[in-house]
Scaffold this active site. Sequence first.
Site, short mmCIF file in Angstrom:
data_model
loop_
_atom_site.label_atom_id
_atom_site.label_comp_id
_atom_site.label_asym_id
_atom_site.label_seq_id
_atom_site.Cartn_x
_atom_site.Cartn_y
_atom_site.Cartn_z
N GLU A 1 0.83 -1.21 0.00
CA GLU A 1 0.00 0.00 0.00
C GLU A 1 0.87 1.26 0.00
O GLU A 1 0.66 2.16 0.82
CB GLU A 1 -0.94 0.00 1.21
N GLU B 1 -5.93 -8.14 0.14
CA GLU B 1 -6.37 -8.29 1.53
C GLU B 1 -7.87 -8.04 1.58
O GLU B 1 -8.36 -7.09 0.98
CB GLU B 1 -5.71 -7.25 2.45
#
Length: 492
Positions: A125, A268
């Site tokens: 991220e 995720e």
Amino acid sequence: MAAWAALLAVVLALSCARERRLLAADAAVGVNWGTLSSHRAPPAVVVDLLRANRIGKVKLFDADAGVLRALARSGIEVMVGLTNGELAGIAGSPAAADAWVAQNVSRYVGRGGGVDIRYIAVGNEPFLTSYQGQFLSYVIPAMTNIQQSLVKANLASYVKLVVPCNADAYEGAVPSQGVFRTELTQIMTQLAAYLSSNGAPFVVNIYPFLSLYQNSDFPEDYAFFEGSTHPLVDGSNVYYNAFDGNFDTLISALGKLGYGQLPIAIGEVGWPTQGAPSANLTAARAFNQGLINRIMSNKGTPLRPGVPPSDVYLFGHLDEEQKSVLPGNFERHWGIFSFDGQAKYPLNLGLGNRVLRNAKEVPYLPSRWCVANPAQSLDKASTHLKLACDMADCTTLYYGGSCNGIGEKGNVSFAFNSYYQMQKQDAKSCDFDGHGMITFLDPSMGECRFLVGIDDSKSSAAASCGHCCGVLCGVSIFTLWVFLYLRMMGSA
Ligand SMILES: *[C@@H]1O[C@H](CO)[C@@H](O)[C@H](O)[C@H]1NC(C)=O
Ligand SMILES: *[C@@H]1O[C@H](CO)[C@@H](O)[C@H](O)[C@H]1NC(C)=O
Ligand SMILES: *[C@@H]1O[C@H](CO)[C@@H](O)[C@H](O)[C@H]1NC(C)=O
């Protein structure tokens, strides 16, 4: 000779079969294996747990040597990760990229290493808004360098690069209005072009739980998969759950860059079991089972009917009690298993088992706990409680936690034990100026579990002896030679 040729033919046939399966776009459920825990089960125990549950894909956040060695010859496909902290160094130096690939990929892939590394995540991220752009300029150069290292190592056709992105990389009031954040337009175009030409998926992390947690007006049933009394209407498309809406927002954003056909993997997704009002076992089970059923149904979304995401990695496999609680106490409770590999709720992963199987042969420390000494006053103990909880995990004591409401003495005991187990039951760590006391009676109360830590001394010893453990290595090389010799004699 003939035997070897036959073997080769079988291997080729098998890899072709795999190729065909991928084209058929079957989604597969995998898990994220994070290791931010002071009670780490030995990697071999975790790998056995993955296999017992038929989990064939695992995503890591780094390239831990002990974890990778345990995954050797497991048949499990692996995504290793470059951490955000490593990006600058790799971006600035092709030599550093070569070293990373040599140490963390080549060494394990093929030639007897036996770890099926398929993906390298370049950062985790890295475009997250809260990083305020600090990794922005490193991602594409780091990818370029790692890709060149893979080419040199002859691995480029097998190992693909991806960049797991948070869903905050794009926005849109309705899915059809999806667009990447303006400052990411150029980078996302480059990333999508790379992924597209290398047959790699765009990896995105989607968390309906966080949308619900962060917005008081978010309709609760829209976070789940049971239908919603608040569907989102977008032209002729109607969305009944946040996951589909988010997924299609990404497709629109990619479409605006000219890459609306890119395969998408979910890096995720999951639901925590405590640490917030909407984090509980019932909700986590409903969300994860709903998600899996939805993926397995191959329904797809309004913008991609019939095409589920290429892979879906649940977050997470095990609880990690050393994660930062900055986002909330729930951060330490995302696992479908507790830290020691015990299933928290029944879940059918769609991989063959109807429910989760628990970890076996977990090397627990002795059955001993540290509790508040009843002979001492509780007032003074509370300063010790604070110190213990600064180091060890006490999140379950708070509102929305399984140990909330166990009373003042219970609080102190819980904190003391948490610290004592973290210190691997070192007797000194239960002193607390005479306020602590070791007991052999399990102080757990109802839902509130007082844990016993894991003895990781064996696995850490194995990890510290590097690639090959002296005598052990000699023995295994000898065995290999004997084996090969016998094979040759046999086939001659
Ligand atoms: C390989 O990965 C490990 C763990 O993620 C990291 O600590 C190490 O620095 C990497 N090796 C190189 C040469 O960068
Ligand atoms: C669990 O979470 C769900 C989802 O937010 C909520 O509706 C439910 O009331 C919670 N259950 C308990 C027992 O708190
Ligand atoms: C126990 O600790 C929790 C978390 O700090 C707190 O909410 C609760 O009020 C405490 N209980 C008592 C009786 O002090």
